[in-house]
Scaffold this motif. Sequence first.
Motif, short mmCIF file in Angstrom:
data_model
loop_
_atom_site.label_atom_id
_atom_site.label_comp_id
_atom_site.label_asym_id
_atom_site.label_seq_id
_atom_site.Cartn_x
_atom_site.Cartn_y
_atom_site.Cartn_z
N GLU A 21 30.47 44.89 49.09
CA GLU A 21 31.38 45.69 49.92
C GLU A 21 32.79 45.08 49.92
N LEU A 22 32.86 43.76 50.02
CA LEU A 22 34.16 43.09 50.04
C LEU A 22 34.79 43.05 48.64
N THR A 23 33.94 43.06 47.63
CA THR A 23 34.42 43.07 46.24
C THR A 23 35.31 44.27 45.98
N GLU A 24 34.91 45.44 46.48
CA GLU A 24 35.64 46.67 46.20
C GLU A 24 37.08 46.62 46.69
N GLU A 25 37.31 46.03 47.86
CA GLU A 25 38.68 46.01 48.41
C GLU A 25 39.58 45.07 47.59
N VAL A 26 39.00 44.00 47.05
CA VAL A 26 39.79 43.11 46.21
C VAL A 26 40.09 43.76 44.87
N LEU A 27 39.08 44.41 44.28
CA LEU A 27 39.28 45.08 42.99
C LEU A 27 40.34 46.17 43.11
N LYS A 28 40.37 46.88 44.23
CA LYS A 28 41.37 47.92 44.43
C LYS A 28 42.78 47.33 44.41
N THR A 29 42.95 46.15 45.02
CA THR A 29 44.25 45.49 45.03
C THR A 29 44.68 45.13 43.61
N ILE A 30 43.74 44.64 42.80
CA ILE A 30 44.06 44.27 41.42
C ILE A 30 44.36 45.51 40.59
N ILE A 31 43.61 46.58 40.83
CA ILE A 31 43.85 47.84 40.12
C ILE A 31 45.25 48.37 40.44
#
Length: 252
Positions: A181-191
Amino acid sequence: MQMLKAENIIKSFGSHRVLNSVSLEINKGEVVAIIGPSGAGKSSLLRCFNGLEEIDSGIILIENETFAYREPNMKDTVKHSAKRAIQKKIGMVFQHFNLFPHRTVLENIIEAPMTVNKMAKKEAIQMAELLLEKVGLADKRDSYPSKISGGQKQRVAIARALGMDPDIMLFDEPTSALDPELTEEVLKTIIDLAREKMTMLVVTHEMRFAADIADRIIFMDNGIILADDTPDKILSNPNHSRIKSFFEKTGQ
C-alpha cells in the motif's frame, strides 16, 4: 545531451568482484531501470555513481565532466574539490530513507541546501514547502520522522534529494522496505518526476513499475550487464537464458 557515462567500471570488495567492466550511457530526460538478482552489483553501481564507493578502475563522466578516473592499481586522478562540485548534480534516494530522526520533515529538507549550497534559510524554507506540496506532504512540515509512515518518509527523502536541485536522480530500491500500500504512493511520486523528464536511474524489483516508467531496462547479474534494451524486449522477450531463468524463479 549525455548526462552519465561509465566505461569499464571495475569494483571489488576484497577478493569479491562486484562490478566487472560495466559500461553504460544515460541521456538527458531518460529513465533507466536496473533489475536483476540480489548480489548482482546494482546498488554498488549506484554508489559508485554518486561517490559513496570508489571505483578500482574505469571512468565515470557526469554531464561530460570526469567524476572518477582510475587506471588499475592507481589512485583516482580526479581532485576532491572537482568531485565534490560534480556530486552536487546527483541526487540519491536510499532504501532505508536515512532521515535525521532529531529533525522535522522541513529541517531534513533545508539542511543540505543551507549547509552545502549556502542558501539563505528563508529561501530554503520556501523551496522545501514547495517540494513538500509536490510530494503531497505539506501537512507533515513540522512532523518528526518517527511520526510518519514509511511511505511518507521515503517521499520526504525524495523531496530532500530534490532540494539540492540535482540534474540526475539515483534511486536504490526505493520501495523494498515498504508494504504494497505504501509502495504505490512512492512509485507515484517517482512517476511524476519521470513525466517531468527528470533523468533517473532506478534500481528496483518492481517489474510492472519498471515496464511503465523506464525508457530502457538494464539486467545485471554477477557484476555484468547481460542486457540493456527496451522494457518490452527485456520483460516480454528476453533473449538470454539467465534472464528467462530469473523471471521464472521470481514469477514475473
